[in-house]
Design a protein around this motif. Structure first.
Motif, short mmCIF file in Angstrom:
data_model
loop_
_atom_site.label_atom_id
_atom_site.label_comp_id
_atom_site.label_asym_id
_atom_site.label_seq_id
_atom_site.Cartn_x
_atom_site.Cartn_y
_atom_site.Cartn_z
N ILE A 64 0.96 -1.13 0.17
CA ILE A 64 0.04 -0.06 -0.02
C ILE A 64 0.75 1.25 0.08
O ILE A 64 0.69 2.23 -0.98
N VAL A 65 1.96 1.01 0.86
CA VAL A 65 2.74 2.54 0.91
C VAL A 65 3.63 2.64 -0.47
O VAL A 65 3.68 3.81 -0.77
N ASN A 66 3.97 1.54 -0.95
CA ASN A 66 4.48 1.81 -2.36
C ASN A 66 3.67 2.11 -3.21
O ASN A 66 4.13 2.98 -4.17
N LEU A 67 2.50 1.80 -3.42
CA LEU A 67 1.55 2.24 -4.33
C LEU A 67 1.09 3.88 -4.16
O LEU A 67 1.13 4.77 -5.10
N ALA A 68 1.06 4.38 -2.67
CA ALA A 68 1.11 5.68 -2.35
C ALA A 68 2.14 6.39 -3.00
O ALA A 68 1.88 7.57 -3.55
N ILE A 69 3.25 5.86 -2.73
CA ILE A 69 4.71 6.45 -3.42
C ILE A 69 4.66 6.69 -4.94
O ILE A 69 4.76 7.80 -5.38
#
Length: 79
Positions: A64-69
């Motif tokens: 999820i954090v990688n997608l947000a980045i």
């Protein structure tokens, strides 16, 4: 003309701040996963199952954090 230039600058500054927060969170998630790894190898039974569930949750958070980045960088490039 000045107000037209302020909008993109504020958006880029906000995007940069958000990326900083995401990078910090990603680091903390990775640290937690590394800390759990030796405990998983030495555990059995219910404790092992709980640790595996936690690692799976951490893996989901990483995605999820990688997608947000990725989406934040994409948005910043399109400004």
């Amino acid at each position: 003309m000045f107000p037209l230039a302020v909008g993109p600058v504020l958006l880029l500054a906000g995007s940069g701040a958000f990326l900083t927060v995401c990078a910090g969170r990603l680091g903390r998630i990775g640290d937690r996963a590394r800390k759990l790894e030796p405990r998983i190898l030495g555990s059995r039974g219910d404790e092992h199952d709980r640790l595996i569930r936690e690692v799976r949750l951490l893996d989901r958070r990483i995605r999820i954090v990688n997608l947000a980045i990725f989406l934040t960088v994409t948005a910043a490039l399109l400004i």
